[in-house]
Design an enzyme around this catalytic site. Sequence first.
Site, PDB file in Angstrom:
ATOM      1  N   TYR A   1       0.827  -1.213   0.000  1.00  0.00           N
ATOM      2  CA  TYR A   1       0.000   0.000   0.000  1.00  0.00           C
ATOM      3  C   TYR A   1       0.861   1.263   0.000  1.00  0.00           C
ATOM      4  O   TYR A   1       0.823   2.059   0.953  1.00  0.00           O
ATOM      5  CB  TYR A   1      -0.920   0.022   1.216  1.00  0.00           C
ATOM      6  CG  TYR A   1      -2.070  -0.949   1.195  1.00  0.00           C
ATOM      7  CD1 TYR A   1      -2.360  -1.740   0.091  1.00  0.00           C
ATOM      8  CD2 TYR A   1      -2.896  -1.074   2.315  1.00  0.00           C
ATOM      9  CE1 TYR A   1      -3.415  -2.628   0.098  1.00  0.00           C
ATOM     10  CE2 TYR A   1      -3.971  -1.956   2.317  1.00  0.00           C
ATOM     11  CZ  TYR A   1      -4.214  -2.732   1.215  1.00  0.00           C
ATOM     12  OH  TYR A   1      -5.280  -3.610   1.233  1.00  0.00           O
TER      13      TYR A   1
ATOM     14  N   HIS B   1      -1.302 -11.791   1.449  1.00  0.00           N
ATOM     15  CA  HIS B   1      -2.033 -10.751   0.721  1.00  0.00           C
ATOM     16  C   HIS B   1      -2.290 -11.158  -0.730  1.00  0.00           C
ATOM     17  O   HIS B   1      -1.363 -11.302  -1.517  1.00  0.00           O
ATOM     18  CB  HIS B   1      -1.228  -9.457   0.744  1.00  0.00           C
ATOM     19  CG  HIS B   1      -1.989  -8.270   0.258  1.00  0.00           C
ATOM     20  ND1 HIS B   1      -1.374  -7.068  -0.045  1.00  0.00           N
ATOM     21  CD2 HIS B   1      -3.309  -8.077   0.024  1.00  0.00           C
ATOM     22  CE1 HIS B   1      -2.286  -6.203  -0.432  1.00  0.00           C
ATOM     23  NE2 HIS B   1      -3.461  -6.795  -0.411  1.00  0.00           N
TER      24      HIS B   1
END
Length: 376
Positions: free
Chosen positions: A51, A110
């Site tokens: 991110y 993830h």
Amino acid sequence: MKYRRFGKTNLHLSVFSLGTMRYLANAEIANKTIEQALSLGINHIETARGYGKSEEYFGTAIKGGLSVPRNQLYITTKIPPCADADTMRRHIDESLKRLNLDYIDCLGIHGLNTQQHLEWVEAKNGCMQAVDEAVNNGMVRHVGFSTHGSLEIILAAINTDFFEFVNLHYYYFFQRNASAIQAATEKDMGVFIISPADKGGRLYTPPTTLKELCQPFTPLALNYRFLLSDNRITTLSVGAATPEELIAPLEVADDVGELTTDEITVFERLENQQNQVLVTDKCSQCYACLPCPENINIPEVLRLRNLAVAYDMNDYGKYRYGMFENAGHWFPGMKGNRCTECGDCLPKCPENLNIPALLADTHERLAGKAGRRLWS
């Protein structure tokens, strides 16, 4: 703010979690947003290695001191699956350093999205060897996975019994993963819902038709209530980029009971609208049409058409449709104009839909600017 047990982790998380994918401005705004979330009762913050600078911004906030003690704050970061343990060890170390933490409460694998990812996770000397080591030495306390994959991949990952929680897509307007939520619940796994405001329909900017159908509620509040009324679900992501963006979502943070008669009436109204407007063109999302020889994700394309035609959710449809062919395994499948009219799907469809014609219509309605992952 209400709190729920996050499955076998035995952590009690706020029913809203602060997601940090949109921390793309600067560390000061990130810090203010974190403090606002804490002041409103959020005790779970979710970030990821991928991110942007999110982990660094959170680490800066931690270093400066937060208003809530560390032992009352739960931190999740996410790291992609990989083929070898050494890479995962390095990534865990890097995330801890960026976060200024000596342990992570929850580590998520993830984007466990493909069969290859699942094979990496199941490999004897693969990435999970490093994850297990991190758990054993206290660097990680709980392990789960996030996924944008097919229902079949999600169920297979749940059935590995490697994980204590799952982050997945599930909303009023996308209920495909209902059986995954049930499977996770049966394994006593925590359930975290990804992006219910944005991926759930861009409900923070709903079209007039949808707003009118949802009266006296807002579409966003109604979707939150649909999720919060399901006690199998622990927590919902709210991806605020500024402190102000936390206010409206958290207005329903105490309302976690069963759906009211008035709410049920609105959901029935929404269903009736689809039936009346789409008539014989409604895709029921049975997925029987797959696989497509051209790798078109037919059910998802037609789901976006359902929403655009029935509720005027064209902006959302264009946003998601533009991700096809541009987001890799995060949003797989080709656009509807790739259809060669081979007819392979036609006998499979229980509604006898003219799928090639509907794919062409969807492309005409929704094709526009190509999309991409926000943080890619």
